[in-house]
Design a protein around this motif. Structure first.
Motif, PDB file in Angstrom:
ATOM      1  N   UNK A 157      22.328  -1.037  22.868  1.00 40.27           N
ATOM      2  CA  UNK A 157      21.132  -1.253  22.057  1.00 40.27           C
ATOM      3  C   UNK A 157      20.914  -0.110  21.070  1.00 40.27           C
ATOM      4  N   UNK A 158      21.433   1.056  21.379  1.00 39.73           N
ATOM      5  CA  UNK A 158      21.329   2.209  20.486  1.00 39.73           C
ATOM      6  C   UNK A 158      22.560   2.353  19.591  1.00 39.73           C
ATOM      7  N   UNK A 159      23.399   1.328  19.558  1.00 40.95           N
ATOM      8  CA  UNK A 159      24.599   1.312  18.712  1.00 40.95           C
ATOM      9  C   UNK A 159      25.630   2.347  19.152  1.00 40.95           C
ATOM     10  N   UNK A 160      25.692   2.599  20.460  1.00 41.03           N
ATOM     11  CA  UNK A 160      26.793   3.384  20.998  1.00 41.03           C
ATOM     12  C   UNK A 160      27.930   2.442  21.364  1.00 41.03           C
ATOM     13  N   UNK A 161      29.131   2.915  21.148  1.00 48.37           N
ATOM     14  CA  UNK A 161      30.328   2.145  21.500  1.00 48.37           C
ATOM     15  C   UNK A 161      31.047   2.829  22.649  1.00 48.37           C
ATOM     16  N   UNK A 162      31.367   2.049  23.683  1.00 51.86           N
ATOM     17  CA  UNK A 162      32.021   2.622  24.858  1.00 51.86           C
ATOM     18  C   UNK A 162      33.417   3.130  24.497  1.00 51.86           C
ATOM     19  N   UNK A 163      33.715   4.356  24.936  1.00 50.45           N
ATOM     20  CA  UNK A 163      35.008   4.958  24.633  1.00 50.45           C
ATOM     21  C   UNK A 163      35.807   5.292  25.884  1.00 50.45           C
ATOM     22  N   UNK A 164      35.199   5.230  27.050  1.00 49.22           N
ATOM     23  CA  UNK A 164      35.921   5.546  28.277  1.00 49.22           C
ATOM     24  C   UNK A 164      34.968   5.740  29.429  1.00 49.22           C
ATOM     25  N   UNK A 165      35.547   6.038  30.580  1.00 48.91           N
ATOM     26  CA  UNK A 165      34.757   6.266  31.782  1.00 48.91           C
ATOM     27  C   UNK A 165      35.581   6.007  33.034  1.00 48.91           C
ATOM     28  N   UNK A 166      35.001   6.329  34.175  1.00 46.88           N
ATOM     29  CA  UNK A 166      35.662   6.078  35.445  1.00 46.88           C
ATOM     30  C   UNK A 166      34.660   6.271  36.572  1.00 46.88           C
ATOM     31  N   UNK A 167      35.067   5.942  37.790  1.00 49.27           N
ATOM     32  CA  UNK A 167      34.268   6.173  38.987  1.00 49.27           C
ATOM     33  C   UNK A 167      35.057   7.047  39.952  1.00 49.27           C
ATOM     34  N   UNK A 168      34.347   7.758  40.816  1.00 45.32           N
ATOM     35  CA  UNK A 168      35.006   8.629  41.790  1.00 45.32           C
ATOM     36  C   UNK A 168      34.112   8.756  43.013  1.00 45.32           C
ATOM     37  N   UNK A 169      34.517   9.611  43.951  1.00 47.53           N
ATOM     38  CA  UNK A 169      33.754   9.869  45.181  1.00 47.53           C
ATOM     39  C   UNK A 169      33.612   8.585  46.012  1.00 47.53           C
ATOM     40  N   UNK A 170      34.741   8.051  46.437  1.00 53.12           N
ATOM     41  CA  UNK A 170      34.736   6.845  47.269  1.00 53.12           C
ATOM     42  C   UNK A 170      34.527   7.157  48.751  1.00 53.12           C
ATOM     43  N   UNK A 171      34.715   8.416  49.132  1.00 55.18           N
ATOM     44  CA  UNK A 171      34.504   8.815  50.518  1.00 55.18           C
ATOM     45  C   UNK A 171      33.011   8.763  50.827  1.00 55.18           C
ATOM     46  N   UNK A 172      32.606   8.266  51.999  1.00 57.94           N
ATOM     47  CA  UNK A 172      31.183   8.259  52.342  1.00 57.94           C
ATOM     48  C   UNK A 172      30.595   9.664  52.271  1.00 57.94           C
ATOM     49  N   UNK A 173      29.319   9.793  51.921  1.00 55.79           N
ATOM     50  CA  UNK A 173      28.713  11.120  51.717  1.00 55.79           C
ATOM     51  C   UNK A 173      28.362  11.825  53.022  1.00 55.79           C
ATOM     52  N   UNK A 174      29.386  12.096  53.814  1.00 54.73           N
ATOM     53  CA  UNK A 174      29.161  12.837  55.045  1.00 54.73           C
ATOM     54  C   UNK A 174      28.873  14.298  54.725  1.00 54.73           C
ATOM     55  N   UNK A 175      27.955  14.903  55.445  1.00 58.65           N
ATOM     56  CA  UNK A 175      27.647  16.307  55.226  1.00 58.65           C
ATOM     57  C   UNK A 175      28.755  17.208  55.752  1.00 58.65           C
ATOM     58  N   UNK A 176      29.423  16.792  56.822  1.00 61.58           N
ATOM     59  CA  UNK A 176      30.489  17.601  57.408  1.00 61.58           C
ATOM     60  C   UNK A 176      31.820  17.298  56.723  1.00 61.58           C
ATOM     61  N   UNK A 177      32.533  18.337  56.370  1.00 64.11           N
ATOM     62  CA  UNK A 177      33.808  18.170  55.686  1.00 64.11           C
ATOM     63  C   UNK A 177      34.845  17.497  56.568  1.00 64.11           C
ATOM     64  N   UNK A 205      30.721   7.556  25.440  1.00 67.64           N
ATOM     65  CA  UNK A 205      30.390   6.638  24.347  1.00 67.64           C
ATOM     66  C   UNK A 205      30.311   7.406  23.037  1.00 67.64           C
ATOM     67  N   UNK A 206      30.439   6.661  21.933  1.00 69.59           N
ATOM     68  CA  UNK A 206      30.419   7.241  20.584  1.00 69.59           C
ATOM     69  C   UNK A 206      29.321   6.569  19.772  1.00 69.59           C
ATOM     70  N   UNK A 207      28.563   7.361  19.054  1.00 71.44           N
ATOM     71  CA  UNK A 207      27.485   6.845  18.210  1.00 71.44           C
ATOM     72  C   UNK A 207      28.077   6.236  16.941  1.00 71.44           C
ATOM     73  N   UNK A 208      27.810   4.964  16.734  1.00 70.03           N
ATOM     74  CA  UNK A 208      28.271   4.280  15.537  1.00 70.03           C
ATOM     75  C   UNK A 208      27.089   4.057  14.600  1.00 70.03           C
TER      76      UNK A 208
END
Length: 257
Positions: A157-177, A205-208
């Motif tokens: 809606x702000x005229x940004x164009x997606x340029x990339x991205x990813x997801x990470x941290x698939x391990x459950x958020x356990x406090x103990x290592x 994203x990039x502003x167009x």
């Protein structure tokens, strides 16, 4: 002050360090090849996510003590069209008006300027902690997590164009290592088998800016067309006025010498 202290304590914990390690990996890769003159980091100033960017001016902005410029992030005291890069590490989900922050970032970015955002994914094992009664009031589970699809809609809606991205941290958020190590296999298989369930997402994203091109009317072409589209009666009149001259020439040629 208490909220900031709790935030810093969480990032100093084992789980917080696990998150920051992943944050550094992505931001280092994303900002290294973005060129320009001015770059700003909004939020988490204690972590320099612009460390590998080669722009001459880097600074941070926010309400924390470590920032270069103390100001509200939803009303940035920065000139319009002056920033080449803005990064927002976990800012939107901990602010009451994320739309206004994005509008401000759009305002300060130059055309073709870059924005890089990180946030917690509500549709993940990390996001599920937000709904647990025992951790609902603790950082970071007390944030208003924004889905990746919704954030993309806001940016479009702000005229940004997606340029990339990813997801990470698939391990459950356990406090103990030790527990995170036992589930480390989920990290290796996450991108392949359940890519949308990563605990943290990154978006680049990039502003167009759509320019206006003035199209001049082809007046000569229009006149030619008007001439060709003259009424049939007018054409006949012109032909009739020319024909006597032609007939006279023919008569002269036919006379015997």
């Amino acid at each position: 002050m208490m909220i900031m202290q709790n935030t810093q304590q969480w990032f100093e914990s084992s789980l917080g360090q696990y998150l920051i390690d992943h944050e550094y990996r992505y931001f280092d890769q994303a900002v290294a090849n973005i060129f320009g003159y001015n770059a700003v980091q909004i939020g988490l100033p204690q972590f320099n996510f612009l460390r590998l960017n080669r722009m001459p001016l880097h600074f941070s902005i926010g309400l924390e003590h470590q920032v270069s410029l103390r100001a509200l992030v939803d009303f940035l005291p920065i000139q319009n069209n002056s920033m080449d890069l803005a990064i927002l590490p976990h800012v939107l989900e901990f602010n009451t008006n994320p739309h206004q922050i994005l509008r401000e970032v759009h305002r300060i970015l130059i055309p073709e300027g870059h924005i890089v955002i990180s946030g917690f994914n509500p549709f993940s094992l990390w996001g599920s902690c937000h709904y647990l009664q025992s951790s609902r009031h603790e950082f970071p589970w007390n944030g208003r997590f924004i889905s990746l699809s919704r954030l993309k809609d806001w940016l479009k809606l702000l005229d940004f164009e997606m340029a990339g991205g990813r997801l990470c941290c698939y391990v459950p958020p356990f406090k103990q290592e030790k527990w995170r190590q036992r589930f480390k296999f989920m990290e290796a298989a996450g991108d392949r088998w359940w890519p949308i369930s990563g605990g943290v997402f990154f978006l680049h994203a990039i502003k167009r800016t759509h320019g206006m091109r003035i199209i001049k009317p082809g007046w000569k072409h229009c006149l030619d067309t008007k001439e060709r589209m003259a009424p049939a009666t007018q054409k006949l009149n012109r032909t009739s006025t020319m024909r006597p001259g032609i007939e006279n020439l023919r008569r002269i040629d036919d006379e015997p010498s």
